[in-house]
Design an enzyme around this catalytic site. Structure first.
Site, PDB file in Angstrom:
ATOM      1  N   ASP A  84       0.847  -1.190   0.000  1.00  0.00           N
ATOM      2  CA  ASP A  84       0.000   0.000   0.000  1.00  0.00           C
ATOM      3  C   ASP A  84       0.888   1.247   0.000  1.00  0.00           C
ATOM      4  OD1 ASP A  84       0.809  -0.625   2.727  1.00  0.00           O
ATOM      5  OD2 ASP A  84      -0.560   0.958   3.370  1.00  0.00           O
ATOM      6  N   ASP A 115       8.839   4.187  -1.053  1.00  0.00           N
ATOM      7  CA  ASP A 115       8.118   3.611   0.099  1.00  0.00           C
ATOM      8  C   ASP A 115       6.965   2.746  -0.388  1.00  0.00           C
ATOM      9  OD1 ASP A 115       7.224   3.063   2.642  1.00  0.00           O
ATOM     10  OD2 ASP A 115       6.294   5.016   2.949  1.00  0.00           O
ATOM     11  N   GLU A 147      -0.100  -0.760   5.832  1.00  0.00           N
ATOM     12  CA  GLU A 147       1.028  -0.285   6.633  1.00  0.00           C
ATOM     13  C   GLU A 147       0.928   1.206   6.875  1.00  0.00           C
ATOM     14  OE1 GLU A 147       4.939   1.360   7.655  1.00  0.00           O
ATOM     15  OE2 GLU A 147       3.738   1.793   5.873  1.00  0.00           O
ATOM     16  N   GLU A 148       0.477   1.935   5.863  1.00  0.00           N
ATOM     17  CA  GLU A 148       0.445   3.398   5.964  1.00  0.00           C
ATOM     18  C   GLU A 148      -0.663   3.907   6.889  1.00  0.00           C
ATOM     19  OE1 GLU A 148       2.776   5.079   4.936  1.00  0.00           O
ATOM     20  OE2 GLU A 148       3.684   4.152   3.169  1.00  0.00           O
ATOM     21  N   GLU A 171      12.024  -1.439   4.565  1.00  0.00           N
ATOM     22  CA  GLU A 171      11.878   0.019   4.596  1.00  0.00           C
ATOM     23  C   GLU A 171      13.243   0.678   4.422  1.00  0.00           C
ATOM     24  OE1 GLU A 171       9.137   1.646   4.578  1.00  0.00           O
ATOM     25  OE2 GLU A 171       7.579   0.461   5.554  1.00  0.00           O
TER      26      GLU A 171
END
Length: 394
Positions: A84, A115, A147-148, A171
């Site tokens: 995502d 990202d 995740e965001e 990351e």
């Protein structure tokens, strides 16, 4: 491990990265998950599954038929990413909703390139290509959604039993010890977002003694926050310092009314094992509400952290690495990151020993011209493949 990449591996990594970046995944992650699932099923011999939360999961086992979930409780190393992204800038989306993607000057541009779809492609290709040692752990791959927005996919997978012993979370860790150097983060801070809500009693401002001023109560709470001690932690010789700060205040309804409510927002960066006593700022007429609590991360397994660092240094010594300089290649280091990732959930809820290691440079994620170096993505592929091929249970 071979000195060179398998044939066409670099092309595969770059092609997959570009395809992932071109696939929208901010409002609905389904298409990106579909792409990744198809790729894994079509190019690997792994057991691949898509869970009820949209996460893409796969497993390989040295010398055994892969199954997912794994059939035994043998130790597991995981390659972890997420597919995502945050909403794109206007210039990063076409009128039909598709993402703008492009390559120039050796960099891949587009929402999610840094990202973290560049590193996600490297993780997936390394998962496919790594030669697993007979005395090594099982290898799993996980790409999470959400995740965001607080690690929703990771938390759901952990609740369903996802609990690797070790993890490399892709990351960004590039550019911490030196420009362009891909380091290994052994710890990062967490984030706790909270609100102090002060309650009062409204009255006409010409007679303030008839009311109870919520702003004054909030002011006392702000002073208490300002005077709090902030914790520190040490992880494998690296120091992390927590922070706490008031970042907003809102109260009152009119210039001539004593306010009956005032809210104060507090941003706290937490460290492993300790946190500031923000609740102490609450008291009579002041409530404390936690809105978000993303856990910090610490890798306490020095052997694993050193193994990933050795792989990072070896990746920088690759003949095709543009940062290599003959006998003086860049020397990656163990570092710490200032912000939270899914590694925090793995450490806090699954008991995993994670590190963070990926292609994105500091300050590149979530920007209007987000991009990632393709050479660094290639380097991360080599790094991940070497970790899986050299880390053993001994």
């Amino acid at each position: 491990m071979p000195d060179r990449d398998p044939p066409a591996a670099t092309d595969d990594v770059r092609d997959l990265a570009r395809d992932l970046v071109a696939t929208p995944s901010h409002a609905d992650e389904t298409a990106a998950g579909d792409l990744l699932e198809r790729w894994l099923r079509g190019t690997t011999d792994a057991a691949v599954t898509r869970d009820a939360h949209g996460n893409v999961l796969a497993a390989r086992a040295p010398g055994a038929e892969p199954t997912y979930p794994p059939a035994t409780d043998a130790p597991t190393l995981a390659f972890v990413g997420h597919h995502d992204v945050v909403p794109p800038d206007d210039a990063q989306a076409n009128d039909d909703g598709s993402y703008v993607v492009g390559t120039r000057d050796g960099r891949l541009y587009g929402r999610g390139s840094a990202d973290m779809k560049g590193s996600l492609a490297a993780l997936a290709c390394a998962f496919r290509d790594a030669a697993l040692p007979a005395d090594g752990p099982r290898l799993t791959f996980a790409s999470f959604g959400g995740e965001e927005v607080g690690g929703e996919g990771c938390r759901a997978a952990i609740d369903d039993g996802f609990a690797p012993d070790w993890a490399v979370v892709g990351e960004g860790s590039t550019g911490y010890s030196g420009e362009g150097v891909t380091d290994v983060a052994v710890a990062h801070k967490g984030r706790r977002a909270s609100t102090l809500v002060a309650h009062g009693r409204a009255a006409h401002a010409s007679q303030p003694d008839r009311g109870q001023n919520a702003v004054y109560r909030a002011g006392d709470a702000i002073v208490a926050v300002r005077d709090l001690d902030t914790p520190r932690a040490e992880v494998l010789g690296h120091d992390l310092a927590g922070t706490v700060a008031v970042t907003g205040i809102e109260g009152g309804s009119a210039w001539n009314v004593i306010p009956e409510r005032c809210e104060v927002t507090v941003d706290e960066r937490t460290v492993p094992g300790d946190r500031a006593d923000v609740e102490r700022a609450a008291g009579e007429g002041v409530d404390w509400q936690v809105e978000q609590d993303l856990p910090p991360m610490a890798c306490r397994d020095e052997r694993f952290a050193d193994a990933v660092l050795a792989a990072a240094r070896a990746a920088h010594e690759h003949p095709d690495d543009p940062l290599g300089d003959g006998d003086r290649p860049p020397r990656p280091e163990h570092v710490v990151k200032p912000h939270a990732t899914d590694a925090g959930w793995l450490a806090a809820r699954a008991g995993t020993e994670p590190v963070v290691c990926g292609a994105a440079e500091r300050g590149e994620a979530h920007t209007a011209d987000e991009s990632v170096s393709l050479a660094t993505v290639d380097r991360c592929y080599r790094l991940y493949r070497r970790v899986a091929g050299t880390f053993t249970l001994d």
